[in-house]
Write a protein that holds these residues in place. Structure first.
Motif, short mmCIF file in Angstrom:
data_model
loop_
_atom_site.label_atom_id
_atom_site.label_comp_id
_atom_site.label_asym_id
_atom_site.label_seq_id
_atom_site.Cartn_x
_atom_site.Cartn_y
_atom_site.Cartn_z
N LYS A 349 0.92 -1.06 0.04
CA LYS A 349 -0.01 -0.09 0.11
C LYS A 349 0.99 1.35 -0.11
O LYS A 349 0.70 2.12 -0.88
N GLU A 350 1.92 1.29 1.01
CA GLU A 350 2.88 2.37 0.95
C GLU A 350 3.49 2.65 -0.42
O GLU A 350 3.42 3.91 -0.73
N GLU A 351 4.00 1.62 -0.97
CA GLU A 351 4.58 1.74 -2.20
C GLU A 351 3.75 2.42 -3.40
O GLU A 351 3.95 3.27 -4.11
N GLY A 352 2.59 1.69 -3.38
CA GLY A 352 1.53 2.06 -4.44
C GLY A 352 1.09 3.57 -4.16
O GLY A 352 1.03 4.13 -5.14
N LEU A 353 0.76 3.90 -3.03
CA LEU A 353 0.48 5.35 -2.72
C LEU A 353 1.63 6.22 -3.20
O LEU A 353 1.31 7.58 -3.53
N ALA A 354 2.68 5.94 -2.97
CA ALA A 354 3.85 6.60 -3.11
C ALA A 354 3.84 7.16 -4.72
O ALA A 354 4.38 8.20 -5.00
N VAL A 355 3.60 5.77 -5.44
CA VAL A 355 3.50 6.50 -7.01
C VAL A 355 2.55 7.46 -7.39
O VAL A 355 2.63 8.40 -7.93
N VAL A 356 1.40 7.03 -6.71
CA VAL A 356 0.33 7.97 -7.07
C VAL A 356 0.42 9.46 -6.34
O VAL A 356 0.11 10.57 -7.01
N TRP A 357 1.03 9.69 -5.14
CA TRP A 357 1.31 10.56 -4.51
C TRP A 357 2.36 11.51 -5.32
O TRP A 357 2.43 12.62 -5.55
N SER A 358 3.55 10.58 -5.65
CA SER A 358 4.47 11.33 -6.67
C SER A 358 3.73 12.07 -7.71
O SER A 358 4.23 13.31 -8.26
N MET A 359 2.86 11.45 -8.32
CA MET A 359 2.33 11.95 -9.71
C MET A 359 1.32 13.09 -9.58
O MET A 359 1.43 14.12 -10.25
N CYS A 360 0.63 12.98 -8.58
CA CYS A 360 -0.35 14.13 -8.26
C CYS A 360 0.26 15.03 -7.40
O CYS A 360 -0.31 16.26 -7.73
N CYS A 361 0.78 14.79 -6.43
CA CYS A 361 1.34 15.85 -5.31
C CYS A 361 2.67 16.33 -5.68
O CYS A 361 2.97 17.61 -5.77
N ALA A 362 3.69 15.77 -5.76
CA ALA A 362 4.81 15.97 -6.19
C ALA A 362 4.92 16.79 -7.49
O ALA A 362 5.70 17.77 -7.79
#
Length: 439
Positions: A349-362
């Motif tokens: 979950k943490e790694e998958g969310l990091a992918v989405v977070w990177s694209m949407c937030c970062a």
């Protein structure tokens, strides 16, 4: 002509919870669950810190031999054979209640094995498929036999000499790789392979592995992938394999065309081990691996290690601009990733969310944001956050993503790796949602 094999009904107690095969060397974790030694070692060495059967965190990675169960399995094997309770069949699957008759005592002695290994070392071209089959059956029978074979002088070197021999038959190459795979975990074997494999006179081993990946049986493809993963355990070895573009290409092709779950898990594990350099990750993106991973995650039956490793692979690729571009251009990549997060353990979950977070937030990718919004992504994020218990990194990324998707300014959009979460300082969330209350 179909070769007949002996089949028997296997008591569930004797099956390894990971491989579903009869355990050859049962060992117990601190949780009390027993596994076959090779399966649980591979699980732990892949970076997991939980019990596969219970998903409990492991305070200790140690395991102890289960001699009682080992004795019971051996008694059951011999009594099944002597009482004639076995039936014949042409094929089986790991999930069936009947399996090929498990390993029986080999019909070859240690002195004969010693002579055979000396013969391979002296004249590798004269050793055929049948001889290697006998060596493999000897090693397959017990841990003691594998240790004996691994400790023989020149045993690893002899196998590698067969693999570098020009014009070797595919059946012989498969048998040699089978033997090598059986002794991989024994002390000193990896070091000996690493010492030899990148020498000029042994580099043809990679050509043999490539031939087996292209033309071999399902089992030999799995063994070849495992061996490649083992070889890729140092920066120099990963760089050397990365320069062999054909190997990466074939692995990605197999991942996209084969459906066997074990093969998919093994290839993903191998690619994860390899994908620590930028050049290899760029090559994987160029081979269209993002599309393949998206298709794997979108399949409703994809679960367990296949799902976790596919997510980890996307996580590795999201560090590259090329990887994020491929994910952005794929119409469903981030959406299927978000869907699968509700069905995987916390680390995935943490790694998958990091992918989405990177694209949407970062990186503020508006196209990805819009796709997530259209796919009811806010509700899914809240469900993930609600189900996560004490996973603070997951909760904070979910909060930040919901803010971003709703157009709420973020307190700190930077992607800092120095915070305790690894994914940046993530602010608190206030929501009017009543049917799902975030922590």
């Amino acid at each position: 002509m179909v070769r007949e094999e002996l089949y028997i009904t296997v008591p569930s107690l004797f099956r390894c919870p990971i491989s579903l095969d009869v355990m050859k060397s049962p060992v117990s974790l601190c949780t009390g669950v027993t596994y076959d030694r090779s399966s649980i070692q591979h699980w732990l060495e892949s970076g997991h810190d939980t019990c596969p059967a219970t998903n409990q965190p492991l305070p200790s990675m140690d395991f102890v031999p289960n001699f009682t169960l080992h004795r019971l399995i051996n008694l059951w094997i011999h009594s099944s054979v002597s009482s004639g309770r076995a039936t014949t069949g042409a094929s089986s699957s790991p999930s069936s209640s009947s399996s090929p008759l498990p390993v029986l005592p080999p019909v070859i002695s240690t002195s004969e094995i010693r002579q055979m290994v000396a013969g391979i070392a002296g004249e590798p071209g004269s050793f055929g498929h049948e001889g290697f089959q006998k060596v493999a059956e000897f090693a397959r029978y017990s841990e003691e036999n594998r240790r004996f074979l691994a400790n023989l002088r020149d045993s690893v070197e002899a196998i590698l000499r067969v693999l570098v021999r020009e014009g070797g038959q595919i059946e012989v190459l498969e048998s040699a790789l089978w033997v090598l795979d059986l002794i991989l975990l024994e002390n000193g074997v990896r070091e000996r392979i690493h010492r030899l494999i990148f020498r000029t006179d042994y580099e043809r081993c990679f050509d043999s592995i490539l031939s087996v990946l292209r033309k071999g049986t399902l089992g030999s493809k799995i063994q070849s992938s495992r061996i490649l993963e083992m070889i890729a355990s140092s920066p120099d070895s990963r760089r050397a394999i990365g320069e062999k573009e054909a190997i990466l290409s074939v692995l990605v092709h197999l991942l996209g065309t084969e459906t066997d779950e074990t093969l998919m898990e093994t290839i993903l594990s191998c690619l994860i081990s390899l994908s620590v350099t930028r050049s290899i990750k760029v090559q994987l993106v160029q081979f269209n691996i993002v599309s393949i991973l998206s298709r794997i995650l979108s399949h409703p039956k994809t679960a367990g290690l296949s799902a976790e490793r596919a997510i980890k692979m996307l996580y590795r690729l999201s560090a590259l601009a090329e990887g994020r571009k491929a994910m952005r251009e794929h119409p469903s990549c981030v959406s299927v990733l978000l869907d699968k997060l509700m069905k995987v353990p916390s680390a995935a979950k943490e790694e998958g969310l990091a992918v989405v977070w990177s694209m949407c937030c970062a990186h503020k990718d508006e196209r990805v944001k819009e796709r997530i919004r259209r796919g009811n992504g806010v509700t899914k994020l809240l469900v993930v956050m609600q189900s996560e218990g004490d996973g603070m990194a997951v909760k904070r990324m979910c909060r930040e993503l919901v803010k971003s998707l709703r157009g709420v300014p973020m307190a700190d959009p930077s992607f800092s790796t120095t915070s305790s979460t690894r994914y940046g300082g993530l602010g608190s969330l206030e929501t009017k949602t009543t049917h799902i209350r975030p922590y």
